[in-house]
Enzyme design. Structure first.
Site, short mmCIF file in Angstrom:
data_model
loop_
_atom_site.label_atom_id
_atom_site.label_comp_id
_atom_site.label_asym_id
_atom_site.label_seq_id
_atom_site.Cartn_x
_atom_site.Cartn_y
_atom_site.Cartn_z
N ARG A 73 59.66 30.59 13.02
CA ARG A 73 60.10 31.42 11.88
C ARG A 73 61.35 32.23 12.23
NH1 ARG A 73 57.23 36.00 13.68
NH2 ARG A 73 55.97 35.05 15.32
N LYS A 104 43.30 24.69 19.31
CA LYS A 104 42.21 25.61 19.04
C LYS A 104 42.76 27.02 18.82
CE LYS A 104 40.03 27.40 22.67
NZ LYS A 104 40.77 28.35 23.51
N HIS A 146 42.14 21.07 25.98
CA HIS A 146 42.90 20.68 27.18
C HIS A 146 42.01 20.42 28.39
CE1 HIS A 146 42.77 24.99 28.27
NE2 HIS A 146 43.08 24.62 29.50
N LYS A 150 42.00 17.32 32.02
CA LYS A 150 42.07 17.67 33.45
C LYS A 150 41.66 16.47 34.30
CE LYS A 150 41.49 22.60 32.88
NZ LYS A 150 42.48 23.42 33.54
N GLU A 164 37.42 33.18 35.34
CA GLU A 164 38.84 33.52 35.44
C GLU A 164 39.00 34.91 36.03
OE1 GLU A 164 41.37 31.95 32.00
OE2 GLU A 164 39.51 32.53 31.03
N ASP A 207 36.13 31.27 22.35
CA ASP A 207 37.34 30.89 23.09
C ASP A 207 37.06 29.79 24.12
OD1 ASP A 207 40.12 31.31 23.81
OD2 ASP A 207 39.40 32.31 25.64
N HIS A 261 35.50 24.20 25.49
CA HIS A 261 35.66 23.66 26.84
C HIS A 261 34.31 23.40 27.54
CE1 HIS A 261 39.70 24.67 26.06
NE2 HIS A 261 39.72 25.89 26.53
N LYS A 320 36.06 36.44 31.84
CA LYS A 320 37.37 36.93 32.30
C LYS A 320 37.10 38.03 33.32
CE LYS A 320 40.05 35.25 28.67
NZ LYS A 320 40.79 34.06 29.08
C1 BG6 Z 1 42.20 28.58 26.84
C2 BG6 Z 1 41.65 29.92 26.48
O1 BG6 Z 1 41.75 27.59 25.95
O2 BG6 Z 1 41.80 28.23 28.15
C3 BG6 Z 1 42.08 30.97 27.48
O3 BG6 Z 1 42.08 30.29 25.19
C4 BG6 Z 1 41.77 30.52 28.89
O4 BG6 Z 1 41.47 32.22 27.21
C5 BG6 Z 1 42.26 29.11 29.16
O5 BG6 Z 1 42.38 31.45 29.77
C6 BG6 Z 1 41.78 28.60 30.48
O6 BG6 Z 1 42.39 27.37 30.75
P1 BG6 Z 1 42.66 26.93 32.25
O7 BG6 Z 1 43.14 25.52 32.14
O8 BG6 Z 1 43.66 27.87 32.80
O9 BG6 Z 1 41.32 27.04 32.94
#
Ligand code: BG6
Length: 486
Positions: free
Chosen positions: A46, A145, A175, A179, A213, A232, A237, A337
């Site tokens: 934008r 997502k 994603h 992996k 994380e 999330d 995942h 987290k």
């Molecule tokens: C994302 C989440 O899909 O995946 C994030 O929105 C998260 O909150 C991330 O940090 C983690 O991905 P990866 O590949 O770094 O483990």
């Protein structure tokens, strides 16, 4: 497989995901053999930027995210040549003309619309693409997502996007499925005869899946506060990893064969009731603490945080799959987290031996386990009991380790690289189908409803720990421990 020419339209081209992951991944792909001369990227945003300005932004924001050993100034310069920028208001059909002009008018050309934008824009963008006559038969749309906030939202997205694109044109990205270690889990399960006979309730005692994380929410508070760990990470995942571990062998690797099997797993997940939820789900939020020796604030004190926020930054769940193969085998899932370590792994623990023939009590025999490591390094560990050298018969747990980086001295592909390559090839196996997405939401929704009704806070855990004590109790009740706490 070589790619054919394409126009890759990146909505959200100036956004965080584009700069952190997508542009670096496209750059990496552009260096590979078989990347077509006629592969173009049209970033859409934008901001009223010129192409030159956008390229400068890429230098500033995207280039630093390319790993040093992959950055080649010449290749980066050549990559920039492929990039164009179009400024438009994605929600306003009247502004799509410059995009139309930037695209090559060739129906046979592969065209990708990557929507790296909030999901409330998906419907409008698809409709505007259609109205502008840009939904060509060879077009694909990639949805990032979060794919909805709940089942109804997900259904709505499926319906809206489905009005413009057919299911075979829709790539719902997760994603984690890109992996390397996840792919290797498929190779391990279906490329070897060894594990399949053991991959069932008679031999497996439990499965743990952890994505921990060290990072906090960073500058994503706006998104995270209305999302939380369940939406999330767990809904997508973790459940996708669970599906890959638990699915029946698909007939082949074609998209629907694999996705049918994943769907069966999601549908077989035991539904929670308010009572079973209390027992089997833990919701946590980090308070201040130390991560890697550095003091960090609690979630409620992060910039832009709601000081009374009840958003969870940690969730642990004991899930069960009601099938002949898995009945009675707990799948413990956890993510958070600001945890003690940065790691993602799947631990498959086998049952104990039934009897010791050695002069060693049975309690000293640790069960075999198979650990699939996704992060920070990718590999496998198989734990076995072995005799320690010397006189006497003393057994001890040893570790057979396979480090993918060491074993295959080939350059790796990041998850986004692989998935973008698959989009360009039109290969849907690693993307979620609409019914899978809805089945995953259906299973998590009772948890969301339950939390909405509750007026108590999540359980607090100290940043830099393994989450609330209740998460250890959840698994402890079954006489087990999380691997890192054992
Ligand atoms: C994302 C989440 O899909 O995946 C994030 O929105 C998260 O909150 C991330 O940090 C983690 O991905 P990866 O590949 O770094 O483990």
């Amino acid at each position: 497989m070589a790619l054919t020419d394409f126009d890759f339209v990146l909505f959200g081209g100036g956004g965080d995901l584009a700069m952190r992951k997508l542009i670096p991944a496209l750059y990496a792909l552009s260096r590979g053999k078989g990347f077509p001369e006629g592969g173009r990227i049209i970033a859409v945003g934008r901001h009223d930027w010129s192409r030159e300005h956008y390229l400068e932004e890429l230098d500033k924001q995207a280039k630093p995210n390319i790993e040093e050993d992959r950055l080649d100034e010449g290749a980066w310069k050549a990559f920039r040549e492929r990039v164009n920028y179009v400024s438009l208001n994605a929600s306003d059909a009247g502004t799509y003309q410059p995009l139309k002009e930037a695209l090559r008018d060739d129906d046979k050309l592969t065209r990708v619309y990557y929507l790296a934008v909030p999901p409330n824009l998906f419907a409008g963008i698809c409709q505007n693409i259609a109205e502008a006559g840009l939904a060509t038969p060879n077009a694909r749309v990639v949805l990032e997502k979060p794919l909805g906030r709940d089942l109804e939202g997900a259904r709505q997205i499926n319906a809206d996007v489905g009005k413009v694109f057919s299911e075979s044109q829709i790539f719902r990205i997760d994603h984690y499925l890109g992996k390397e270690a996840v792919q290797n889990l498929l190779a391990l399960r279906f490329g070897n005869i060894l594990f399949e006979p053991l991959w069932r309730r008679e031999w497996i005692s439990d499965v743990q899946i952890t994505i921990a994380e060290e990072l906090g929410v960073g500058n994503r508070m706006g998104y995270y506060e209305s999302s939380g760990a369940l939406r999330d990470m767990l809904q997508n995942h973790l459940l996708q990893l669970l599906c890959i571990v638990a699915m029946e062998p698909p007939v082949d690797g074609t998209p629907d064969a694999v996705r049918d099997e994943k769907l069966k797993v999601l549908r077989a997940l035991k539904r929670f009731t308010p009572n079973s939820l209390v027992q089997n789900v833990v919701r946590g939020q980090y308070k201040s603490g130390h991560v890697d020796g550095v003091a960090v604030p609690g979630y409620r004190k992060e910039p832009d945080a709601n000081p009374q926020s009840r958003t969870e930054t940690f969730v642990a769940v004991k899930a069960e799959i009601d099938t002949w193969r898995w009945s009675g085998v707990p799948f413990y899932l956890r993510t958070g987290k600001r945890m003690a370590d940065q790691l993602a792994e799947i631990v498959v623990r086998f049952k104990s031996i039934p009897h010791s023939i050695f002069n060693q009590p049975i309690s000293s025999f640790q069960p075999n386990s198979l650990v699939i490591r996704l992060q920070p390094d990718e590999g496998l560990n198989l734990n076995l009991m072995a005799k320690t050298p010397g006189d006497g018969m003393r057994l001890k747990l040893v570790d057979l380790e396979l480090d993918f980086r060491e074993t295959f001295k080939k350059p790796r592909m990041e998850a986004y690289e692989r998935l973008l390559m698959d989009v360009l090839r039109g290969q849907l196996t690693l993307f979620m189908r609409s019914d899978e997405l809805e089945a995953a939401w259906e299973w998590v929704e009772p948890i969301l409803h339950f939390w909405d009704q509750e007026d108590n806070d999540p359980l607090f855990y100290t940043a830099g720990s393994w989450g609330p004590g209740a998460a250890s109790a959840l698994i402890g009740r079954d006489g087990l421990q999380w691997r890192e706490e054992a």
